[in-house]
Design an enzyme around this catalytic site. Structure first.
Site, PDB file in Angstrom:
ATOM      1  N   TYR A   1      -1.048   2.094   5.234  1.00  0.00           N
ATOM      2  CA  TYR A   1      -0.132   1.242   4.176  1.00  0.00           C
ATOM      3  C   TYR A   1       0.836   2.067   3.344  1.00  0.00           C
ATOM      4  O   TYR A   1       0.398   2.925   2.664  1.00  0.00           O
ATOM      5  CB  TYR A   1      -0.923   0.484   3.154  1.00  0.00           C
ATOM      6  CG  TYR A   1      -0.507  -0.552   2.457  1.00  0.00           C
ATOM      7  CD1 TYR A   1       1.018  -0.884   2.336  1.00  0.00           C
ATOM      8  CD2 TYR A   1      -1.061  -1.159   1.425  1.00  0.00           C
ATOM      9  CE1 TYR A   1       1.419  -1.871   1.655  1.00  0.00           C
ATOM     10  CE2 TYR A   1      -0.613  -1.935   0.287  1.00  0.00           C
ATOM     11  CZ  TYR A   1       0.811  -2.388   0.790  1.00  0.00           C
ATOM     12  OH  TYR A   1       1.119  -3.259  -0.171  1.00  0.00           O
TER      13      TYR A   1
ATOM     14  N   LYS B   1       1.471  -0.776   7.801  1.00  0.00           N
ATOM     15  CA  LYS B   1       2.147  -1.740   7.179  1.00  0.00           C
ATOM     16  C   LYS B   1       2.798  -1.200   6.170  1.00  0.00           C
ATOM     17  O   LYS B   1       2.718  -0.392   5.355  1.00  0.00           O
ATOM     18  CB  LYS B   1       1.165  -2.621   6.294  1.00  0.00           C
ATOM     19  CG  LYS B   1       1.709  -3.679   5.610  1.00  0.00           C
ATOM     20  CD  LYS B   1       1.221  -4.210   4.178  1.00  0.00           C
ATOM     21  CE  LYS B   1       2.124  -4.931   3.557  1.00  0.00           C
ATOM     22  NZ  LYS B   1       1.901  -5.407   2.094  1.00  0.00           N
TER      23      LYS B   1
ATOM     24  N   VAL C   1       3.740  -8.991   7.022  1.00  0.00           N
ATOM     25  CA  VAL C   1       2.871  -9.387   5.879  1.00  0.00           C
ATOM     26  C   VAL C   1       3.623  -9.713   4.925  1.00  0.00           C
ATOM     27  O   VAL C   1       3.833  -9.096   3.608  1.00  0.00           O
ATOM     28  CB  VAL C   1       2.008  -8.017   5.610  1.00  0.00           C
ATOM     29  CG1 VAL C   1       0.882  -8.232   4.591  1.00  0.00           C
ATOM     30  CG2 VAL C   1       1.290  -7.592   6.991  1.00  0.00           C
TER      31      VAL C   1
END
Lengths: 309, 309, 309, 309
Positions: D140, D168, D212
């Site tokens: 992330y 992400k 996301v």
């Protein structure tokens, strides 16, 4: 919505002889190379021109050389959008008047730098420049250099009030870029350009009017193809052309930390143009080092695999 | 270790008439006020002079006005350390030659700005300026404006090689400041100045040669007293004088967010000088707003409690 | 003004065996070494303890080990100021209760991190912690880690309202440090500590109550001598002791870019303690590398010239 | 190239009762709302869940509540990608094991924070987590919180070595995002998600596998439509849906500086869900304030013009 400026408008690099003096013959060649590549305008005295490194005399020589080469293209001449690059308002105004006298069709103005301003002073700054000159003004958002991000609401307000005719965005902030495009959609003749070479397809899909790619010095035709595909709604082709250009952009990483960020990118563009026979030398402005043989060889490989040599 | 420059060397502010033009009479008054206050030198065309906001013609007028006022003090005249404030190397060299012709005894040079450099280019930058001019060069470390912190080892190397004669430190990094003072201790005639108004006692205790305080425009005598106490080893008195000056420094917080950081501090110095009858107007350079009546009243209170009105 | 906490309060390092487990015997040795060095308190679970790298079980083991070693010093035992290091308010409160149960005499709380807060949320944060625990709270200003500078006016307000009992300042901003000391002067039992090893003399001259030096693990007696000289008003001696400690601090630069900033400084302290026979191994917490032989040799030289070997 | 995870995977918000306790009934409603909206997975304990503000007990309650609601969807259940949000390696590993026990199908790991690391330690960090858990790991990249940008070459190397299963990206750096997508193109089952709500069309055009979006809590169906259009190659429709969602995203600007950046965005999502009758209260985690009536009214207008009320 009709627009005054759109398409591919590369920031023209500034070739120097090995002794450091401006190479006007090579600069004329670059200009022709860009016009042949189908560009819609020329961004003169931008960061890619090494404008902060030029003396005032050099700046004048560069503008007049490009203006002459452009004029000699006759019907194929394009608008010249010229940077009025100075620290603060009154200095920008003096610079703007100078470049307009030399042939600028529009000027490019950043927020102040070295000076420590805020949004309100920045608004006064742009309005004062507007009051002093009578050519279209593009706001240039380049916080990596000015250390001030132009707020979206300020840009929209300046656009609605006719203070600025558009924005060149090198902020690296794709979220605010999209929000600017949306917020400015209904302003007539307001043009928004991305300065980021590898995300042009997405910027155009989002509604941008054009691109000011440093890499466009090397491959103007590639960016023109990308732009034309986007205009035609062929997004798969636009993305595929973008991917190829993103691979070509790898030339800027060949120095891999050996030189400063400034010297690496611009040095790579110049080295590529030298390899392509368009300019004589890849010499950089003092105090930046030029790319070396190892880096030149690595760039050659990348140019070859992209069909540019 | 004998030093060429030491003591209190304030960065002279630039008074403007209400119409925005340079007020040479007020500038002459400020210069006399500083000489009367016992300063050891004058820092001309510094950030406190609003140098980034001045046109080239204004810069020349300011240097020559101060030079004349200083010369007319006869035996009380002090050295003029003048900023050669420009984006990059060749532009700095042109500026440096100009201010030396106008009477600079030493020049002040920052790292490049707007340009994106690194330590190696910065070293080339200072060495190139050194090769081009024959007056002492002070490196000015002001990362809040240049966004590049001058590395301690670079400064020490430039000092040992005779490239620079000292450093004006406005980095806000007291740890690297102390390390620079220690590392440069054995370089002959190498002078280190802090630019931070409220920590001068600690800087002198650590071994600094002097201070370049913007607030020194308002209270040069206070800084001279602080410096003299430190020279005499009376540190309790130095700290107590520093505490008083730190209270006086509260004038810069009177705008409390209404204006930019740049406009607040310099606006407060000018407003104080106007209240003290030394300059005619507190007008700021475009696009900065001048402090208003509320702020002026608040500044008056602070000046009064510090015995300056 | 009487104060609860003053003097030298080092942040205790956390020794590990070569296999990475906490070395409680070495930790007990370090604690004794510090008490023998004349420290006024122990800062437990600080950044120098590698607290962010410890599991919860390890944190408990470290606090209880130090608490036991301290208690066994009998009348020479000192207060334990323990970090309640967590991301946000409710997590800090849980952590604070845990360390108070384990023997903390005061706790240390930073602003939130990873979370994106502002001044107002930070005020709520400290007030909520205050409402939940009944030991003195020190605000720890460490923007290099939290990326939020605690505003001076907020700290003063929290001090006046009895929310915090003092501040540990590792902000690297000596200007705001001095302004905090001045603004908090009349708050009873409010203690301000600098966390910067090489500018302690200036901080004490300016009115700070003490110092929390990571380097104090290596030379607690040196910092005690510095503090005693300052208390006695012998500032020349304080500065001279500070200069010696600044030279000793050079141990943290021996890795010279090979490892992260975190691993370099803490690794150097541990390596020095290992060389001095106080701890068994210089092993760092995962994922930090330990200093190598070359670096250990360089540290040995610095310890020797400072009389610590 | 087949991929394990693709499509719309919203980071589930965490509803709280007005008294601050976790509202599991509302959380179950949100989960159903998302599944009904056609999402491809659920990102649990993300920044949008206010994970930094939750106690450990709350984190467990949230994961198990969502896992149960998801499981009860039977054949419509989707993979749970769960954040193991902790400061450093060993703490992340403990957290990861906990959430895997609670039902995580994959975990999400950031670089370290509060700790000051570098690229090499970050590589060790991810490899150590990989060695300790046996579920796919997503890196992330969220430098606005960790203050460390994950380097593209590191992500590609970790991908090729099977350490991470994807990324992400909430870096806000669209240039490095495109370069990552291109560089990782030939890694099997490597999935790249953008976390930026208003540039999803461009990200998908560039080759991303999914998104996301925090705003996906409010309008999961809108994002699903955008994704489906992109999959079908209907880029004009994708861009038009994106423009509508960009307008909806304006809800996050309704507080206009009144609250922190964290509280504004998440507060807006919760307020919208409350207005839509999906959650009971828009209460935020301590110390964040909840949005007020004025802001709620402004959000209502935006929801209405986008057909969500």
């Amino acid at each position: 919505m009709s627009t005054q400026f759109q398409g591919v408008i590369p920031p023209v690099v500034t070739p120097r002889h090995a002794d450091g003096s401006i190479d006007t013959a090579s600069l004329t060649n670059v200009t022709k190379h860009l016009l042949d590549g189908g560009v819609a305008g020329l961004f003169v005295l931008g960061s890619s021109a090494e404008v902060p490194y030029m003396t005032n005399a050099e700046r004048e020589l560069v503008v007049s050389t490009i203006a002459e080469a452009n004029a000699s293209a006759g019907a194929d001449a394009v608008p010249l959008i010229v940077g009025a690059n100075e620290q603060t308002t009154n200095r920008v105004i003096e610079e703007a008047k100078k470049v307009i006298d030399l042939g600028a069709d529009a000027i490019v103005v950043t927020s102040m730098y070295y000076a420590i301003g805020n949004a309100s002073e920045t608004e006064t700054h742009f309005r004062a420049v507007r009051a002093a000159v009578d050519k279209p003004i593009f706001a240039y958002d380049v916080p990596v250099r000015t250390h001030f991000k132009l707020p979206t609401d300020l840009l929209v307000r300046l656009g609605r009030d006719g203070v600025i005719a558009g924005v060149k965005d090198s902020s690296g902030d794709d979220v605010s870029f999209r929000q600017l495009v949306l917020a400015a959609k209904d302003i007539p003749n307001f043009d928004i350009f991305t300065g980021h070479e590898v995300v042009v397809d997405g910027a155009l899909l989002g509604g941008a009017q054009g691109v000011v790619p440093g890499l466009g010095n090397v491959d103007p035709r590639g960016y023109r193809n990308l732009f034309d595909a986007a205009q035609a709604g062929d997004w798969a082709k636009a993305a595929s052309e973008q991917d190829r250009l993103a691979d070509l952009f790898e030339i800027v990483y060949t120095p891999n930390g050996r030189v400063s960020g400034g010297a690496a990118g611009l040095g790579a563009f110049k080295t590529a143009l030298q390899l392509m026979g368009i300019i004589e030398s890849n010499t950089m402005s003092v105090p930046m080092p030029s790319l070396n043989e190892t880096e030149t060889t690595a760039i050659k490989v990348i140019l070859e695999r992209n069909g540019l040599l």
